[in-house]
Design a protein around this motif. Sequence first.
Motif, PDB file in Angstrom:
ATOM      1  N   LEU A  12      66.806 116.539 -77.320  1.00 23.30           N
ATOM      2  CA  LEU A  12      68.180 116.890 -76.962  1.00 23.30           C
ATOM      3  C   LEU A  12      68.480 118.357 -77.262  1.00 23.30           C
ATOM      4  N   SER A  13      68.048 118.841 -78.422  1.00 21.42           N
ATOM      5  CA  SER A  13      68.338 120.231 -78.790  1.00 21.42           C
ATOM      6  C   SER A  13      67.541 121.207 -77.913  1.00 21.42           C
ATOM      7  N   TYR A  14      66.290 120.867 -77.611  1.00 22.96           N
ATOM      8  CA  TYR A  14      65.487 121.714 -76.726  1.00 22.96           C
ATOM      9  C   TYR A  14      66.127 121.781 -75.335  1.00 22.96           C
ATOM     10  N   THR A  15      66.518 120.623 -74.807  1.00 23.16           N
ATOM     11  CA  THR A  15      67.134 120.573 -73.482  1.00 23.16           C
ATOM     12  C   THR A  15      68.447 121.350 -73.466  1.00 23.16           C
ATOM     13  N   ALA A  16      69.239 121.216 -74.526  1.00 28.00           N
ATOM     14  CA  ALA A  16      70.507 121.950 -74.605  1.00 28.00           C
ATOM     15  C   ALA A  16      70.267 123.458 -74.614  1.00 28.00           C
ATOM     16  N   GLY A  17      69.262 123.914 -75.358  1.00 34.65           N
ATOM     17  CA  GLY A  17      68.947 125.331 -75.387  1.00 34.65           C
ATOM     18  C   GLY A  17      68.501 125.843 -74.029  1.00 34.65           C
ATOM     19  N   LEU A  18      67.671 125.053 -73.367  1.00 28.73           N
ATOM     20  CA  LEU A  18      67.222 125.391 -72.024  1.00 28.73           C
ATOM     21  C   LEU A  18      68.417 125.457 -71.077  1.00 28.73           C
ATOM     22  N   PHE A  19      69.309 124.475 -71.193  1.00 24.38           N
ATOM     23  CA  PHE A  19      70.488 124.412 -70.323  1.00 24.38           C
ATOM     24  C   PHE A  19      71.451 125.566 -70.618  1.00 24.38           C
ATOM     25  N   ASP A  20      71.643 125.903 -71.898  1.00 24.21           N
ATOM     26  CA  ASP A  20      72.494 127.042 -72.251  1.00 24.21           C
ATOM     27  C   ASP A  20      72.006 128.323 -71.585  1.00 24.21           C
ATOM     28  N   GLY A  21      70.697 128.506 -71.540  1.00 25.11           N
ATOM     29  CA  GLY A  21      70.142 129.739 -70.998  1.00 25.11           C
ATOM     30  C   GLY A  21      69.954 129.752 -69.497  1.00 25.11           C
ATOM     31  N   GLU A  22      69.552 128.632 -68.919  1.00 20.79           N
ATOM     32  CA  GLU A  22      69.161 128.593 -67.506  1.00 20.79           C
ATOM     33  C   GLU A  22      70.030 127.683 -66.640  1.00 20.79           C
ATOM     34  N   GLY A  23      70.943 126.940 -67.255  1.00 22.11           N
ATOM     35  CA  GLY A  23      71.687 125.925 -66.521  1.00 22.11           C
ATOM     36  C   GLY A  23      72.992 126.402 -65.927  1.00 22.11           C
ATOM     37  N   THR A  24      73.510 125.578 -65.022  1.00 22.34           N
ATOM     38  CA  THR A  24      74.826 125.815 -64.428  1.00 22.34           C
ATOM     39  C   THR A  24      75.611 124.520 -64.413  1.00 22.34           C
ATOM     40  N   ILE A  25      76.913 124.650 -64.546  1.00 14.93           N
ATOM     41  CA  ILE A  25      77.846 123.535 -64.417  1.00 14.93           C
ATOM     42  C   ILE A  25      78.865 123.962 -63.374  1.00 14.93           C
ATOM     43  N   CYS A  26      79.048 123.142 -62.359  1.00 11.42           N
ATOM     44  CA  CYS A  26      80.046 123.493 -61.345  1.00 11.42           C
ATOM     45  C   CYS A  26      80.634 122.221 -60.736  1.00 11.42           C
ATOM     46  N   ILE A  27      81.730 122.423 -60.045  1.00 12.00           N
ATOM     47  CA  ILE A  27      82.338 121.361 -59.256  1.00 12.00           C
ATOM     48  C   ILE A  27      82.223 121.817 -57.814  1.00 12.00           C
TER      49      ILE A  27
END
Length: 160
Positions: A12-27
């Motif tokens: 979970l923490s690894y995925t969150a770090g990856l998502f913080d750096g490379e992820g996007t959240i949109c509608i």
Amino acid sequence: MWQDRGMDELTLSYTAGLFDGEGTICITVGKAYAEFHTLSPNHSLRVAIGMTDKPTIEWLHNCWGGSLSTQAQIPNNHNWRRCYRWVLTGNQAKDFLYQVLPYLRYKKEQAILAIEFQNNRKGGRSKQLTSIIIEERETYRNKLRSMTTGRMSLPLKGGG
């Protein structure tokens, strides 16, 4: 109801770090099409990570589900590498955000707003929505967009 995939804290923490750096959240907003009986625009929560490392994207897909896509190399630029994208939408996106939320640093505020949007989403895809519901959805969308213009949810050290 969100689905707990039984991930360990390290994952979970690894995925969150990856998502913080490379992820996007949109509608995202899909158009209304009378021929498909969608009389109102369809607002959908979407989370994604895109990168050139295919094994990492495949690992995310194996862990969390969703869909995968590939962006081909730009024909006139041989320096660009192929990009791979992992995407979750709707309740799958919300479930993912719930699970990584405690570990997020930079996208935490965005994730909270996105979860709120999905929890409060009214109406359906094939109904004609009231102007109030459409306006509510657009308010969430615009607020999320304003949060993703290069700002981070953690204050910088030294007050700046």
